[in-house]
Design an enzyme around this catalytic site. Sequence first.
Site, mmCIF file in Angstrom:
data_model
loop_
_atom_site.group_PDB
_atom_site.id
_atom_site.type_symbol
_atom_site.label_atom_id
_atom_site.label_comp_id
_atom_site.label_asym_id
_atom_site.label_seq_id
_atom_site.Cartn_x
_atom_site.Cartn_y
_atom_site.Cartn_z
ATOM 1 N N TRP A 102 0.719 -1.450 0.143
ATOM 2 C CA TRP A 102 -0.268 -0.310 0.155
ATOM 3 C C TRP A 102 1.022 1.291 -0.260
ATOM 4 O O TRP A 102 0.247 1.580 -0.485
ATOM 5 C CB TRP A 102 -1.048 0.064 0.932
ATOM 6 C CG TRP A 102 -2.396 -1.059 1.180
ATOM 7 C CD1 TRP A 102 -2.529 -2.214 1.518
ATOM 8 C CD2 TRP A 102 -2.972 -0.854 0.197
ATOM 9 N NE1 TRP A 102 -3.371 -2.513 1.072
ATOM 10 C CE2 TRP A 102 -3.680 -2.481 -0.359
ATOM 11 C CE3 TRP A 102 -3.415 -0.214 -1.328
ATOM 12 C CZ2 TRP A 102 -4.838 -2.760 -0.787
ATOM 13 C CZ3 TRP A 102 -4.352 -0.502 -1.908
ATOM 14 C CH2 TRP A 102 -4.848 -1.387 -1.890
ATOM 15 N N ASP A 171 -1.487 6.714 6.377
ATOM 16 C CA ASP A 171 -2.546 6.058 5.606
ATOM 17 C C ASP A 171 -3.425 5.120 6.452
ATOM 18 O O ASP A 171 -2.378 4.176 7.180
ATOM 19 C CB ASP A 171 -2.442 5.469 4.439
ATOM 20 C CG ASP A 171 -3.254 4.366 3.662
ATOM 21 O OD1 ASP A 171 -4.393 3.630 4.457
ATOM 22 O OD2 ASP A 171 -3.113 3.726 2.664
ATOM 23 N N LYS A 195 -12.816 -1.394 6.991
ATOM 24 C CA LYS A 195 -12.031 -3.028 7.832
ATOM 25 C C LYS A 195 -12.665 -2.746 8.821
ATOM 26 O O LYS A 195 -13.167 -3.565 9.209
ATOM 27 C CB LYS A 195 -10.745 -2.274 7.676
ATOM 28 C CG LYS A 195 -10.412 -2.617 5.886
ATOM 29 C CD LYS A 195 -8.636 -2.116 5.780
ATOM 30 C CE LYS A 195 -9.164 -2.269 3.804
ATOM 31 N NZ LYS A 195 -7.966 -1.955 3.000
HETATM 32 C C1 LIG Z 1 -7.337 -1.507 2.037
HETATM 33 C C2 LIG Z 1 -6.290 -0.715 1.875
HETATM 34 C C3 LIG Z 1 -6.051 0.287 1.382
HETATM 35 C C4 LIG Z 1 -7.238 0.499 -0.127
HETATM 36 O O1 LIG Z 1 -8.728 1.580 0.385
HETATM 37 P P1 LIG Z 1 -9.742 1.443 -0.701
HETATM 38 O O2 LIG Z 1 -10.537 2.189 0.152
HETATM 39 O O3 LIG Z 1 -9.929 0.560 -1.375
HETATM 40 O O4 LIG Z 1 -8.798 2.157 -1.335
HETATM 41 C C5 LIG Z 1 -5.215 1.567 1.063
HETATM 42 N N1 LIG Z 1 -4.436 1.246 2.234
HETATM 43 C C6 LIG Z 1 -4.536 0.841 2.797
HETATM 44 C C7 LIG Z 1 -3.489 0.602 4.086
HETATM 45 C C8 LIG Z 1 -5.158 -0.923 2.758
HETATM 46 O O5 LIG Z 1 -5.421 -1.412 3.661
#
Ligand SMILES: *Cc1c(COP(=O)(O)O)cnc(C)c1O
Length: 360
Positions: A102, A171, A195
Site C-alpha cells: 500500500w 494512511d 475494515k
Molecule cells: C485497503 C487499503 C487501501 C485501499 O483502500 P480502498 O478503500 O479500497 O481504496 C489502502 N491502504 C491500506 C493500508 C489499505 O489497507
Amino acid sequence: MNRVRNFCAGPCTLPVEVLAETRDELLDYDGSGMSLIEMSHRSPEYDAVHGDALERLRSALEVPAEFDVLFLQGGALLQFAMVPMNLLPPGSTAGYVRSGAWGKAAHADAERAASTYLAWDGTDAGFTRMPEPSEIEVRPGTRYVHLTSNETIEGIQLRSLPDLAVPLVVDISSDFLTQPVDWHQVDLVYGGVQKNLGPAGLTVVVIRRSALDDSVAGLPSYLGYAGHAKAGSLLNTPPMFSVYVMGKMLRWIEDRGGLAGMAERAARRSGVLYDVIDGSDGFYTGPARPHARSRTNVVFRLPSPDLDGRFLAEARDAGLVNLKGHRSVGGMRASIYNAMPDEGVDELAGFMRNFAQGAG
Ligand SMILES: *Cc1c(COP(=O)(O)O)cnc(C)c1O
C-alpha cells in the site's frame, strides 16, 4: 442463521448487533415511513445522522479541535492522489515510505500528481519490518512524509509515529481506531472505513486546519479538501448508508471502551494468534519481524504450500472463512478488525493448534 467467522481483509465482518439494528430500521426510519437511504441527504433526519457520526468519530479518535473531519468517497485510493494534489503546490515535495504494497501504491499515485521522492524502501527487507525513524530520509523543503501505519497485505505495523521534524500524512485504513494517533506529528490521516468501522463507500480524512488553509486552490470541486470542509462534507451526495452504519459501529465501539478498549482487544487478540505461531515448533511461521507484527492482519505460512488447500478447506468446515493470504504474499492471513468477536479468534487459535498436530 449460521454466521461464519469472517477473517476477510476488507470489507469485513460487522457486529451482529449493528446489522440487526440496521435491518430493523430499514423499512421505516424513526417513524418517517421510509428508510434512511431513500431520503434526501439534505433532510433533517439525515442531517442528524451525519452530524452524529462526525461527532462520534471525532470523539472516538480523540481528534483535537484544530483538525477538521471530512467524509469522502473514492476509498483510500483516491486519497493517494488527493493528498499530493492538495498539499503539494508546484515547487514543493514530499517523501514516501515504501513499507509494503500500500505504501508503494500511494507513492506511485503521488508521483503522477506531484513531485515526490522515496524516503525509505523496505523492498530489500521483503517488507517484513517498518523503518526506524533514523532510516527515513527527509530532504530539505519536504512538505510532508507519507506513512502507512499498517501494511494490510504483509501484516506489519508501526507501533508509534516517528518524530521527523516535518508533518506526517498517514494512511490508517487497516488499523483505524485500533491504536491512538499521535496528533502532534500529523497534518493529515485518512482511511477507508470498510475494515474497522463499517461498510465500504466512505473514506474519512482528518486534516489540520492550517494545512487546509494552505492547501492548493483551484482544484476541480470534488478534489479539493477546502470545499468539502466548507460544506461540512455535504458538497455532494455523501455515501449515506456507510455514514449511517458507521455511526452505529462507533456507538458499539464506545460501549466497549472506545479507542482504549479497541487497542487492548487488538493487542490481546493478535497475541493469541502469534502465540500459536510461536508455540508451533516451527510448523507455522510469520514473515513479519516480531516487533513489527500487525495487530490487525496476522500473516502466517504453513510448512509447505501443499498444505494450504487442506488448511483452508478444513477451516471452512469449521466455519472459519477468508483466511487465504494475498496472492502476492501467499500463505494465510487472519484479519482481526474491531468487529471480530473474541470467540472467533479463540476458535481460529484452537483450529490452528489442532491442524498442526494432525498434519505435523
Ligand atoms: C485497503 C487499503 C487501501 C485501499 O483502500 P480502498 O478503500 O479500497 O481504496 C489502502 N491502504 C491500506 C493500508 C489499505 O489497507
